[in-house]
Design a protein around this motif. Structure first.
Motif, short mmCIF file in Angstrom:
data_model
loop_
_atom_site.label_atom_id
_atom_site.label_comp_id
_atom_site.label_asym_id
_atom_site.label_seq_id
_atom_site.Cartn_x
_atom_site.Cartn_y
_atom_site.Cartn_z
N GLY A 89 1.00 -1.42 0.18
CA GLY A 89 0.03 0.02 -0.11
C GLY A 89 1.22 1.47 0.23
O GLY A 89 0.00 2.56 -0.21
N LEU A 136 -0.20 4.29 -0.49
CA LEU A 136 -1.66 5.08 -1.47
C LEU A 136 -2.99 4.44 -1.30
O LEU A 136 -4.13 4.28 -1.91
CB LEU A 136 -0.98 3.97 -2.59
CG LEU A 136 0.60 3.96 -3.60
CD1 LEU A 136 0.43 2.49 -4.62
CD2 LEU A 136 0.36 5.64 -3.61
N LYS A 137 -2.87 4.37 0.01
CA LYS A 137 -4.24 4.33 0.65
C LYS A 137 -5.50 4.50 -0.09
O LYS A 137 -6.28 4.54 0.08
CB LYS A 137 -4.47 3.24 1.97
CG LYS A 137 -3.72 2.15 2.16
CD LYS A 137 -3.77 1.72 3.69
CE LYS A 137 -2.41 0.23 3.92
NZ LYS A 137 -2.86 -0.28 5.04
N HIS A 140 -6.09 5.60 -3.41
CA HIS A 140 -6.44 3.83 -3.94
C HIS A 140 -8.05 3.75 -4.78
O HIS A 140 -9.08 4.60 -4.09
CB HIS A 140 -6.51 2.36 -3.43
CG HIS A 140 -7.20 1.36 -4.22
ND1 HIS A 140 -8.63 1.12 -3.56
CD2 HIS A 140 -6.27 0.67 -4.80
CE1 HIS A 140 -8.36 -0.24 -4.75
NE2 HIS A 140 -7.50 -0.56 -4.55
N LYS A 142 -10.84 1.40 -6.52
CA LYS A 142 -11.03 0.52 -7.80
C LYS A 142 -12.03 0.16 -8.99
O LYS A 142 -12.51 1.26 -9.11
CB LYS A 142 -12.49 -0.19 -6.65
CG LYS A 142 -12.78 -2.04 -7.31
CD LYS A 142 -11.71 -2.68 -6.29
CE LYS A 142 -12.68 -4.06 -6.15
NZ LYS A 142 -10.55 -5.39 -5.63
N TYR A 146 -4.94 4.37 -11.30
CA TYR A 146 -4.81 5.71 -10.75
C TYR A 146 -3.85 5.67 -10.54
O TYR A 146 -3.09 4.91 -10.21
CB TYR A 146 -5.39 5.34 -9.37
CG TYR A 146 -5.24 4.34 -8.90
CD1 TYR A 146 -3.97 4.30 -6.86
CD2 TYR A 146 -5.82 2.65 -8.67
CE1 TYR A 146 -3.67 3.10 -6.24
CE2 TYR A 146 -5.40 1.91 -7.78
CZ TYR A 146 -4.48 2.49 -6.53
OH TYR A 146 -4.08 0.91 -5.90
N ASP A 170 -6.87 -1.68 -10.20
CA ASP A 170 -7.31 -3.13 -9.16
C ASP A 170 -9.04 -3.17 -9.74
O ASP A 170 -9.72 -2.34 -9.49
CB ASP A 170 -7.15 -2.98 -7.47
CG ASP A 170 -8.02 -3.57 -6.95
OD1 ASP A 170 -8.15 -4.93 -7.33
OD2 ASP A 170 -8.77 -3.21 -5.88
N ARG A 227 -5.24 -7.41 -10.81
CA ARG A 227 -3.77 -6.67 -10.19
C ARG A 227 -3.10 -5.89 -11.61
O ARG A 227 -2.53 -7.08 -11.54
CB ARG A 227 -3.76 -6.78 -8.71
CG ARG A 227 -5.15 -6.31 -7.73
CD ARG A 227 -4.34 -6.12 -6.16
NE ARG A 227 -3.55 -7.48 -6.07
CZ ARG A 227 -2.61 -7.07 -5.81
NH1 ARG A 227 -1.84 -6.22 -5.29
NH2 ARG A 227 -1.72 -7.97 -5.50
#
Length: 237
Positions: A89, A136-137, A140, A142, A146, A170, A227
C-alpha cells in the motif's frame, strides 16, 4: 502499434536462498541482449526476501529507483539519514543522482517480504539525491486506473526525474479502461500482479509483461479480478 510480450516464465531467475528474484530485464548474472530495457525502464525485479534478511549497504548513482511492496514490511536505511519501513500500500522513490548508499531488509523475523524494485533512467544527471515515500491507500480506486507516479511534484503520487507516469489498476472481472499515452514518443509496459487481462487482444496472466509503443492508446480489459501496473516511459532518451 508495436508490441512485445514477456511471459512470466521467460524472465531471468536467481534464487540465493534468502532472496528469490525474477528479472524482467537483464540484471546481475542474468544477461539477455534482447531484454536490456524497455525505453527508459531499465530494471523490473520481482523480489521475495526471507525473514530478517536483506540487501546490505550498497551504492547507486544517476538512477530513479522505485520500490512497491506487495507483501510484508521492507526496512530502508540510507546515508541521507532516512530510516523507514515501507509496506503493502506504499510506494517509495529514491533519486540516486550524484550518489547514495542504502540498505533494504525484511523488517519481520517470521514472514516474507515481497516487492517490486524498478529502475528508470533519469532525464537529468547528477542531481542532489532525494528520497520520498507515500501511502497509496488514500488514492486507491477500484475499477479505475489511478496515478501513483509522474514527472510533476504537484501531481498525485510520487515524482521522478523523467517524463514517466505509473498507474495501478485493481479491476473486478469484466472491467475495461482505455489508456491514452500522455507524451508523444512514449511507450507503456503493463505488468500483471495477479489475475488475467486482455490488452487489445493479447491475453496476459500473472507476472506477464507487455510493452506497447508507436501507439496513442490501448484498452485493458480484466478477464478475472486483476491487479496490474502500467508504466509509461520515453522510448528514446
Amino acid at each position: 502499434m508495436k508490441t512485445i510480450l514477456h511471459k512470466a516464465d521467460s524472465r531471468g531467475h536467481a534464487n540465493h536462498g534468502w532472496l528469490n528474484s525474477y528479472h524482467s530485464f537483464s540484471f546481475a548474472n542474468y544477461y539477455n541482449p534482447e531484454r536490456m530495457n524497455f525505453g527508459a525502464l531499465r530494471v523490473l525485479n520481482d523480489d521475495t526476501v526471507s525473514a530478517g534478511r536483506g540487501f546490505g549497504t550498497h551504492p547507486h548513482s544517476n538512477m530513479e529507483i522505485i520500490s512497491i511492496p506487495l507483501e510484508g514490511d521492507l526496512k530502508h536505511m540510507d546515508n541521507m539519514g532516512n530510516a523507514t519501513v515501507i509496506k503493502n500500500g506504499d510506494i517509495q522513490i529514491m533519486s540516486a543522482g550524484t550518489g547514495v548508499e542504502h540498505s533494504e531488509y525484511n523488517n519481520n523475523k517470521d514472514s516474507l517480504v515481497k516487492f517490486l524494485q524498478i529502475w528508470i533512467f533519469p532525464n537529468v544527471k547528477n542531481v542532489t539525491p532525494r528520497y520520498d515515500q507515500i501511502s497509496l491507500k488514500d488514492i486507491h480506486t477500484k475499477n479505475k486506473l489511478y496515478q501513483i507516479l509522474s514527472p510533476n511534484p504537484e501531481d498525485q503520487g510520487v515524482w521522478i526525474h523523467q517524463d514517466a507516469w505509473f498507474y495501478l489498476g485493481d479491476f473486478e472481472q469484466g472491467t475495461s479502461e482505455t489508456y491514452t499515452l500522455k507524451k508523444q514518443g512514449n511507450g507503456a509496459y503493463i505488468f500483471v500482479l495477479d489475475g488475467e487481462l486482455d490488452v487489445d487482444g493479447t491475453v496476459l496472466e500473472s507476472r506477464d509483461g507487455f510493452g506497447i509503443w508507436d501507439a496513442d492508446s490501448f484498452t485493458v480489459s480484466s478477464r478475472t479480478n486483476a491487479r496490474f501496473l502500467v508504466m509509461e516511459v520515453p522510448m528514446d532518451f
